[in-house]
Design a protein around this motif. Sequence first.
Motif, PDB file in Angstrom:
ATOM      1  N   GLY A 124       0.828  -1.200   0.000  1.00 39.38           N
ATOM      2  CA  GLY A 124       0.000   0.000   0.000  1.00 39.38           C
ATOM      3  C   GLY A 124       0.857   1.241   0.000  1.00 39.38           C
ATOM      4  N   TYR A 125       0.286   2.348  -0.465  1.00 43.61           N
ATOM      5  CA  TYR A 125       1.022   3.610  -0.454  1.00 43.61           C
ATOM      6  C   TYR A 125       0.008   4.736  -0.482  1.00 43.61           C
ATOM      7  CZ  TYR A 125       0.266   3.082  -5.471  1.00 43.61           C
ATOM      8  OH  TYR A 125      -0.305   2.877  -6.705  1.00 43.61           O
ATOM      9  N   THR A 126       0.484   5.924  -0.186  1.00 42.96           N
ATOM     10  CA  THR A 126      -0.370   7.109  -0.085  1.00 42.96           C
ATOM     11  C   THR A 126      -1.561   6.751   0.804  1.00 42.96           C
ATOM     12  OG1 THR A 126       0.388   7.606  -2.298  1.00 42.96           O
ATOM     13  CG2 THR A 126      -1.296   9.020  -1.452  1.00 42.96           C
ATOM     14  N   MET A 127      -2.773   6.936   0.369  1.00 36.16           N
ATOM     15  CA  MET A 127      -3.911   6.793   1.281  1.00 36.16           C
ATOM     16  C   MET A 127      -4.293   5.342   1.552  1.00 36.16           C
ATOM     17  SD  MET A 127      -4.223   9.670   2.447  1.00 36.16           S
ATOM     18  CE  MET A 127      -5.555   9.236   3.573  1.00 36.16           C
ATOM     19  N   THR A 128      -3.688   4.372   0.862  1.00 37.63           N
ATOM     20  CA  THR A 128      -3.975   2.977   1.218  1.00 37.63           C
ATOM     21  C   THR A 128      -3.074   2.510   2.358  1.00 37.63           C
ATOM     22  OG1 THR A 128      -2.457   2.097  -0.456  1.00 37.63           O
ATOM     23  CG2 THR A 128      -4.745   2.427  -1.114  1.00 37.63           C
ATOM     24  N   ASP A 129      -2.049   3.295   2.692  1.00 39.04           N
ATOM     25  CA  ASP A 129      -1.200   2.951   3.836  1.00 39.04           C
ATOM     26  C   ASP A 129      -1.328   3.983   4.958  1.00 39.04           C
ATOM     27  OD1 ASP A 129       0.932   1.180   4.950  1.00 39.04           O
ATOM     28  OD2 ASP A 129       2.042   3.070   4.998  1.00 39.04           O
ATOM     29  N   ALA A 130      -1.802   5.157   4.633  1.00 38.69           N
ATOM     30  CA  ALA A 130      -1.820   6.261   5.598  1.00 38.69           C
ATOM     31  C   ALA A 130      -3.213   6.472   6.162  1.00 38.69           C
ATOM     32  CB  ALA A 130      -1.351   7.546   4.919  1.00 38.69           C
ATOM     33  N   GLU A 131      -3.267   7.069   7.328  1.00 38.72           N
ATOM     34  CA  GLU A 131      -4.542   7.551   7.853  1.00 38.72           C
ATOM     35  C   GLU A 131      -4.344   8.955   8.408  1.00 38.72           C
ATOM     36  OE1 GLU A 131      -5.964   5.165  11.058  1.00 38.72           O
ATOM     37  OE2 GLU A 131      -4.029   5.059  12.063  1.00 38.72           O
ATOM     38  N   ILE A 132      -5.328   9.803   8.172  1.00 42.21           N
ATOM     39  CA  ILE A 132      -5.288  11.164   8.717  1.00 42.21           C
ATOM     40  C   ILE A 132      -5.558  11.089  10.213  1.00 42.21           C
ATOM     41  CG2 ILE A 132      -6.453  13.407   8.675  1.00 42.21           C
ATOM     42  CD1 ILE A 132      -6.901  12.936   5.659  1.00 42.21           C
ATOM     43  N   THR A 133      -4.761  11.818  10.984  1.00 42.34           N
ATOM     44  CA  THR A 133      -4.876  11.751  12.438  1.00 42.34           C
ATOM     45  C   THR A 133      -5.093  13.155  13.003  1.00 42.34           C
ATOM     46  OG1 THR A 133      -2.466  11.873  12.565  1.00 42.34           O
ATOM     47  CG2 THR A 133      -3.454   9.679  12.650  1.00 42.34           C
ATOM     48  N   GLU A 134      -5.566  13.209  14.220  1.00 47.87           N
ATOM     49  CA  GLU A 134      -5.773  14.498  14.886  1.00 47.87           C
ATOM     50  C   GLU A 134      -4.747  14.665  15.988  1.00 47.87           C
ATOM     51  OE1 GLU A 134      -9.683  15.322  16.185  1.00 47.87           O
ATOM     52  OE2 GLU A 134     -10.608  14.836  14.253  1.00 47.87           O
TER      53      GLU A 134
END
Lengths: 136, 136
Positions: free
Chosen positions: B121-131
């Motif tokens: 996965g890469y970009t948004m398939t590996d990442a999650e936006i966090t607060e």
Amino acid sequence: MNEIKIIESGEKFSHSTVGNLHGFEGKQFVKDATGATSCEISFGTLASGQSVPFFHSHRENEENYIILSGAGRFQVDDDVFDIAEGSVVRVAVNCDRNLKCTSDVPMTYICIQAKEGSLGGYTMTDAEITERESRL
Amino acid sequence: MNEIKIIESGEKFSHSTVGNLHGFEGKQFVKDATGATSCEISFGTLASGQSVPFFHSHRENEENYIILSGAGRFQVDDDVFDIAEGSVVRVAVNCDRNLKCTSDVPMTYICIQAKEGSLGGYTMTDAEITERESRL
């Protein structure tokens, strides 16, 4: 906005361009154009005072950020430090990251996503010097 | 000659610098300083008319070259093509590669070695936006 263009490719290589890096504008992810299978490379820029609009974390991929021009600040979880042209920041998986431009000029950077722990041999443990007639 | 210096590091990150990229001199591999586990990044420069003194090939690692300034020519096996600032060249395993500066100004580039086929996965398939509260 800089665009990415595929220039040429062969069985063993591909050549794309994002255009001039001085005055680079926008954000470009290059994997789809280059056909890379080992990493995703992106080019980005932040105007003076601008940060990425959100923190994000990665599940499997280490990120390495390279600052090409300008200067700013980088935050990993609650740690903050100064960055500038020539900085190389490695960020592990499972932590929050963001960066902000604090210089008068825009901060342009490259981000490389690749799978944490995936690299075995490198440099001369993976490479061999070869002989070939140069056409350069 | 640009040196690499470790600036700071924490549990989840490291920050090193190779100094100013405009007028970069020499060759620097950064993995030992940054502690990267996904790729080896190197910075290099070639003077006008200069090429790397040998062709080389890799067994397991794909290479991605990013041209930061200047222009030149790139050879993969017997294929030759022109490169310039903003070029991203992907080179597969098991082939010979070299590059030459043909511009009046030096050609500065980054090379990223990472294991071919390793990226899932890469970009948004590996990442999650966090607060997280920004301290930037």
